[in-house]
Design a protein around this motif. Structure first.
Motif, PDB file in Angstrom:
ATOM      1  N   PRO A  59      48.399  39.946   6.584  1.00  0.00           N
ATOM      2  CA  PRO A  59      48.796  39.227   7.815  1.00  0.00           C
ATOM      3  C   PRO A  59      50.269  38.826   7.773  1.00  0.00           C
ATOM      4  O   PRO A  59      50.955  38.813   8.793  1.00  0.00           O
ATOM      5  N   TRP A  60      50.745  38.512   6.571  1.00  0.00           N
ATOM      6  CA  TRP A  60      52.137  38.096   6.398  1.00  0.00           C
ATOM      7  C   TRP A  60      53.083  39.200   6.864  1.00  0.00           C
ATOM      8  O   TRP A  60      54.121  38.957   7.461  1.00  0.00           O
ATOM      9  N   LEU A  61      52.686  40.433   6.563  1.00  0.00           N
ATOM     10  CA  LEU A  61      53.523  41.578   6.888  1.00  0.00           C
ATOM     11  C   LEU A  61      53.349  42.046   8.330  1.00  0.00           C
ATOM     12  O   LEU A  61      54.075  42.907   8.804  1.00  0.00           O
ATOM     13  N   THR A  62      52.345  41.509   8.992  1.00  0.00           N
ATOM     14  CA  THR A  62      52.059  41.953  10.352  1.00  0.00           C
ATOM     15  C   THR A  62      52.856  41.111  11.347  1.00  0.00           C
ATOM     16  O   THR A  62      52.919  39.890  11.222  1.00  0.00           O
ATOM     17  N   ALA A  63      53.430  41.786  12.305  1.00  0.00           N
ATOM     18  CA  ALA A  63      54.205  41.077  13.318  1.00  0.00           C
ATOM     19  C   ALA A  63      53.267  40.343  14.276  1.00  0.00           C
ATOM     20  O   ALA A  63      52.086  40.679  14.392  1.00  0.00           O
ATOM     21  N   CYS A  64      53.802  39.356  14.938  1.00  0.00           N
ATOM     22  CA  CYS A  64      52.998  38.600  15.885  1.00  0.00           C
ATOM     23  C   CYS A  64      52.881  39.391  17.187  1.00  0.00           C
ATOM     24  O   CYS A  64      53.769  40.150  17.560  1.00  0.00           O
ATOM     25  N   THR A  65      51.744  39.185  17.862  1.00  0.00           N
ATOM     26  CA  THR A  65      51.506  39.855  19.138  1.00  0.00           C
ATOM     27  C   THR A  65      51.458  38.789  20.219  1.00  0.00           C
ATOM     28  O   THR A  65      50.867  37.723  19.997  1.00  0.00           O
ATOM     29  N   PRO A  66      52.069  39.058  21.373  1.00  0.00           N
ATOM     30  CA  PRO A  66      51.962  38.065  22.441  1.00  0.00           C
ATOM     31  C   PRO A  66      50.532  38.016  22.967  1.00  0.00           C
ATOM     32  O   PRO A  66      49.866  39.042  23.051  1.00  0.00           O
ATOM     33  N   CYS A  67      50.086  36.833  23.298  1.00  0.00           N
ATOM     34  CA  CYS A  67      48.732  36.681  23.816  1.00  0.00           C
ATOM     35  C   CYS A  67      48.607  37.363  25.172  1.00  0.00           C
ATOM     36  O   CYS A  67      49.579  37.412  25.930  1.00  0.00           O
ATOM     37  N   PRO A  68      47.396  37.877  25.492  1.00  0.00           N
ATOM     38  CA  PRO A  68      47.179  38.342  26.861  1.00  0.00           C
ATOM     39  C   PRO A  68      47.373  37.155  27.807  1.00  0.00           C
ATOM     40  O   PRO A  68      46.882  36.054  27.514  1.00  0.00           O
ATOM     41  N   PRO A  69      48.113  37.347  28.892  1.00  0.00           N
ATOM     42  CA  PRO A  69      48.495  36.204  29.734  1.00  0.00           C
ATOM     43  C   PRO A  69      47.293  35.380  30.207  1.00  0.00           C
ATOM     44  O   PRO A  69      47.339  34.144  30.172  1.00  0.00           O
ATOM     45  N   GLU A  70      46.184  36.068  30.581  1.00  0.00           N
ATOM     46  CA  GLU A  70      45.068  35.297  31.157  1.00  0.00           C
ATOM     47  C   GLU A  70      44.422  34.386  30.114  1.00  0.00           C
ATOM     48  O   GLU A  70      43.952  33.293  30.432  1.00  0.00           O
ATOM     49  N   LEU A  71      44.438  34.835  28.828  1.00  0.00           N
ATOM     50  CA  LEU A  71      43.845  34.018  27.778  1.00  0.00           C
ATOM     51  C   LEU A  71      44.777  32.880  27.383  1.00  0.00           C
ATOM     52  O   LEU A  71      44.341  31.759  27.099  1.00  0.00           O
TER      53      LEU A  71
END
Lengths: 752, 752
Positions: free
Chosen positions: A370-382
């Protein structure tokens, strides 16, 4: 991998280890008593000490009487499902009133229901304990992360896991070595008729329950399903044997032998009802912090109303690749287990070290990836509704070092219990949640961790690793093929899990039922069936199922349902081990005791000879355990005469001959006989099974094997084809049907 | 009810009908040839013609070689699952290359998939046909009713039903008597090893499909589930036997014998997928007026989240009463079938008349009971939305002579197909729809109609009547107990159906699976299991399951899994039928032909005697079918010498010995032998099964029965216990293990 020890010193061997049939026929046994002269090689002498120059092909039965159970080596025995029709049995059967039979029936039912009740309770306890221990661990980690104390969080996480792993391994290594692994191969072998005392021992039960909780909580890539199967078998065996003398729990219930489908079914029903009602109880929040887990019910919410040819093609592709990867899994697991068994053989500390090392690797993966994984923007509706990112333990969108409004997809899978990770992978309508690189990394990690985790000395099921890697593989393929098919990626994850299960375990019907129970959607049945069919067929081209491989590797003498082709070219007489050790129907006590002491055999043919019969004939078969009971009762006579059953029943009740639970039987050393008594005679008629199953010596070995396996025998008498020979020429046991033994005797037979 | 004919004239009997063992042992067979002297009573002579004054207990094997299949009497044969290990087999096995084995494997799979495909298509066709015929009938009736032409409606309805019924009965009576009834008892018996040529014949298949459609459309209280099982078995048998010579469809595929679980599973998968995709196709309206029926999926929409102790008590009460009513159903059905069989025996016209009478009664009930039922006002919310009353065919609230805004509850159940009636009964959230008196009337009618309908000469399943009456009973009880429990009445209907299924059929696991498939709600599993468990246990106190009863009544020699207690007091030699008819290993052609002509036996022991062996010994067992093939090839010699296998293979290929499909085998009359040929000799070595299963004559009969049943044998040789006697003293067949036969031989043995 066959174990090194040829034929152990325990008194457990069934088959005489020396001169085979052809030598035998040239030296017919005399009517009595010379048979156990000391020039006959014996099991304690390691077998084959005194080679004879006759027609023998090879001296000893090369199949081992020992097997790897869990991570240790155990002596094994065969189970016997044959009715021992001797006078004791008949007397017992005649003497039972209707009330006693009714009582017995009720008892069996009560026992079945009790097993269900206890297993249901254990399952519930197991769930709750895991949810609470793992939940507490993860909650604290998350809290530390939220405070940006990453190093502390990592240290807490890794040390927590390592401690739990060490505890589980120590329990396994010191108290219940048979509890390591999934236990399904052992249960499979037990049902096939192979018994090792430790398989179902109370210590195994205890370690299996506690070790499984620790192991699952330690964040290993392993499951608790296989161990639960083993646990259930242990509980039933414990209750059925009337408790355990070793641990001071005993009661006088009758033995309980073969479980029928219908009784099994009710037991399952009880277990399911107990579990369900306890989960209901927990819904009200009575079970600690994290009581809501429990029964896994994955929600593949995508309504599969129809699928196109393109969809089907994608599913078939998934099944083929899944089958290939499943077969590869089996191949690699086999190699890794061979390496591990060298480490495990060195002793308990090595087992613990190995387990802790694997735990550290797992922790680093879980925390590091997880440390190496980039962050993903949340789906807007959620994001708007506040469901993303989720703070705390459960939920799909883990906030892990991510700014508000973003989440870490890898953490959603790794920093969770395995059950939750599967639930996240299976969830429908979440196409964009996991990206392709992230799924690829997760799949690789879980596939490898599953492989290296199984062999450590911890109760560890294979279902969860296989489902996890299968689900991530399926979801990955679903995303790659996304443009071609309209199927949901959650459904792809489910089908990927099915393809891996089909490819590794090759159990199609049961896997289908399990997946249906998990998803609770019968409309998926045809697709799941198709995937299982294809992946099993593909994988069968390469190797055997993972459990069959393990049974073979552990050296458990498993009898296949179908005879090996090479057996068709042989006859029963070809493999029979001789010299035959037989008793006269009225035999000298000294001879009997001597034989019992000197051999490990468990069954002996009894020959009726002069003066009781004009010519020697087969009277029956006596069991070692019955002989010991009879000898201890000392129904001896000074002359060689029949005493009959009445004399025996004056001193013994039929119950005295009941099969003892593991480790509770008499041994020769329990006998205390004087010199005079040793010179007396004992009448074996009352305890001889008068109807042993026999085959003629020229019966095809393949057909003899079918008979042996179908009737669940332990001993089968081989009788001569022509008159004028001794009435029995040998005994066949489970070991005589092992392909390894036959190949040893006739190295060329397979090539014909 | 055992059939009158003692041992039919067809050449199908396996067991020699006369002198038993004890007589036998006093007159040992000479080495050869005198055995078939005409003073031996023979099967064509009706058995027991020449009583001997010896120790015989009773002359003939009293179990019938005939059985009631459908509504007629058929000769029966046993199936043989034993490997015939003769030289032909070995030669065949040796000669097969890898490619041929691969080809054979593929063929088996193709066959399995083809069976699935065809059965899926038939199931779909069946559904569509019923939906359209019954739908058209009901639509016209409803339309006439709406025009207030009640008499015309009744006449149309009753005559439509009678015509369909007569057509179904005529088909059954004239073309396929074996197609009458559910077919499950016959399939069960077939799987147990009992074969009657007509059970799986193509004519039976045709009548089963068409007759079932007519019968269900005729509005009888019967189902199409049992017939579908039988249909599937017929299709598989037809394909597996390479078609039917009688009807001109033949192909040269290999025989196909035993289906494995795994292959069965894939066949089912294919059938399910075919059915599903066709139903998808019909959703678009391509299948006539009423294409929307199809797969029954009852919607028990009430979410059972939890249940109280009171609920459980109500469910247990329901299960107990359901079990009692189920046992009563079995008892009454037994009585009614006995009466019917007298009527059916009189000939085809009587069968048709009986069927039409029952059809008239059913029609009167279906039309009359709604007539007597008062109208119920619609629930206000449904009336407003226009869902009540429903005009047309489907829907819960039938308008039947009712003013607008009211409906006739009875018509909702009776003037519908049975599937729709069940759907209405199971529907949740409809407490007030059906009243108590109405449910009581419906239950009584359906219970009685189900009883009187089953025995008529129409393919008729029992599932639907049992589910219908069980569901109405459950709903009734649910309404009566409504104050005490919070469970939905639709759920009560489902559990009532479960209790009836458990009480009549006693098949718990399969019934559970079926109910789960119907409801598609796994959360109901524990309750359904509980109900099945209780109702089966209650009903088992009174009588056997309905299918076991029918197997017995039809006279099918079904071998139970467990031996009867009386068999424990007997030994194999006690029941063996003698005189034994055996052949020499090289036998005179005339003798063989004569024996084949004079007896109906299907297996003969072959004795190796001088000059081929110093003392007579058992060489093997030859089958009638193999003997006929060998004799037709005329591999004869003038002198009594061994010709060996090479001679046989010069004239015959292994495939010539393959098991022929039903009715396709050779008979003695197909042989065309000259006087000179009759005086020559034939070598039986190449076709003798060298490894027949044997038991010693003093083997307990119970254990011999276990061996016979577990290995699926047709013949078992009984060998002497002591030397100096003929090498085989008798043959045991299926009939020798029938309790009726044993009780005939030893009338006192059961009372011990």
């Amino acid at each position: 991998m066959a174990v090194g020890t040829e034929s152990g010193s325990g008194g457990v061997a069934e088959s005489a280890p020396s001169t085979p049939m052809s030598a035998m026929t040239t030296t017919p046994i005399s009517a009595r008593s010379v048979r156990w002269e000391s020039d006959m090689p014996d099991i304690e002498e390691g077998g084959g000490g005194l080679e004879r120059p006759l027609l023998r092909r090879r001296g000893t039965n090369t199949t081992s009487q020992m097997a790897i159970v869990g991570a240790n080596v155990c002596p094994i025995e065969s189970l016997d499902y044959e009715l021992v029709e001797n006078e004791v049995y008949k007397q017992d059967w005649r003497s039972r009133g209707k009330l006693q039979i009714f009582h017995y029936q009720i008892l069996k039912w009560v026992l079945a229901l009790l097993v269900g009740l206890i297993v249901g309770l254990i399952g519930f306890f197991n769930n709750i304990a895991v949810e609470n221990i793992a939940g507490f661990k993860l909650l604290l980690t998350t809290n530390l992360m939220l405070q940006n104390r990453y190093k502390a969080a990592f240290l807490w996480f890794i040390s927590c896991n390592a401690m739990l792993a060490a505890a589980a391994a120590a329990l396994c290594a010191y108290f219940g070595p048979a509890a390591a692994g999934s236990g399904i191969p052992e249960v499979k072998a037990y049902l096939n008729g192979v018994d090792a005392p430790s398989i179902l021992a109370p210590s195994t039960l205890f370690v299996k329950i506690v070790g499984s909780i620790f192991g699952v909580s330690a964040g290993f890539v392993l499951g608790k399903e296989g161990p639960m199967v083993h646990t259930g078998a242990c509980v039933a065996s414990f209750l059925g044997q009337g408790g355990s003398r070793k641990y001071g729990f005993t009661w006088n219930w009758l033995r309980w032998r073969s479980a029928l489908l219908w009784r099994t079914f009710s037991t399952t029903a009880v277990a399911a009802m107990v579990l369900r009602s306890l989960i209901e109880y927990c819904r009200s929040g009575n079970c600690g912090l994290f009581g809501k887990g429990g029964l896994i019910m994955f929600d593949v919410s995508s309504q599969v109303t129809s699928y196109t040819t393109m969809d089907l093609a994608a599913v078939v592709l998934l099944a083929i690749v899944g089958g290939l990867l499943g077969a590869l899994f089996n191949f690699l697991l086999n190699r890794i287990l061979r390496v591990y068994s060298y480490i495990n053989e060195k002793g308990a500390p090595y087992k613990i070290i190995l387990t802790v090392v694997i735990s550290l690797v797992t922790s680093c993966c879980s925390f590091g990836l997880p440390w190496l994984t980039a962050c993903t923007p949340c789906p807007p509706e959620l994001a708007a509704s506040g469901h993303c990112p989720t703070i705390g333990r459960s939920g799909n969108f883990k906030n892990f070092r991510c700014p508000p409004g973003q989440y870490n997809a890898m953490a959603s899978l790794f920093l969770n219990t395995n059950d939750d990770a599967i639930r996240n992978l299976f969830s429908g309508g979440t196409e964009s949640e996991f990206g392709v690189p992230m799924l690829l990394a997760f799949f690789t990690a879980v596939y490898s961790l599953g492989l290296v985790t199984y062999g450590v000395a911890v109760p560890s099921g294979l279902f969860i690793p296989v489902i996890l890697s299968g689900a991530s593989f399926g979801r990955l393929l679903g995303k790659l093929l996304g443009a071609l098919t309209g199927l949901d990626t959650g459904l792809f994850a489910l089908l990927g899990a099915a393809s891996f299960l089909g490819g590794t375990m090759r159990m199609t019907v049961s896997v289908c039922v399990i997946l249906l129970e998990l998803t609770n959607d019968l409309l998926l049945l045809p697709l799941i069936m198709l995937v299982l069919l294809v992946s099993k067929t593909v994988a069968d081209c390469f190797n055997k199922g993972v459990y069959e491989q393990m049974v073979r590797m552990k050296g458990l003498p498993y009898l296949e349902a179908h005879a090996e082709p090479c057996m068709r070219s042989l006859v029963a007489g070809d493999v029979v081990s001789a010299p035959l050790i037989a008793f006269s129907s009225v035999e000298s006590v000294g001879t009997v005791v001597d034989t019992l002491r000197r051999t490990g055999h468990n069954g002996f043919p009894v020959i009726e000879d002069a003066p009781f019969a004009p010519e020697p004939e087969l009277c029956g078969l006596v069991l070692r355990s019955h002989l010991l009971v009879l000898l201890r009762a000392k129904t001896f006579t000074a002359d060689r005469v029949k005493t009959g059953a009445a004399e025996v029943f004056r001193k013994l009740a039929p119950f005295d001959f009941a099969k003892p639970g593991s480790g509770k039987g008499l041994t020769v050393d329990d006998l205390d006989l004087t010199e005079e008594e040793m010179a007396m005679y004992v009448d074996l008629h009352p305890i001889a099974n008068r109807s042993p199953y026999t085959v003629v010596e020229n019966m095809s070995l393949a057909k003899a094997a079918v008979l042996f396996r179908q009737l669940g025998l332990r001993h089968m008498c081989v009788v001569p084809r022509t008159p004028g020979r001794p009435p029995v020429v040998g005994i066949l046991t489970r070991h005589d049907f092992m392909p390894g033994y036959i190949r040893g005797l006739f190295p060329n037979v397979l090539r014909e």
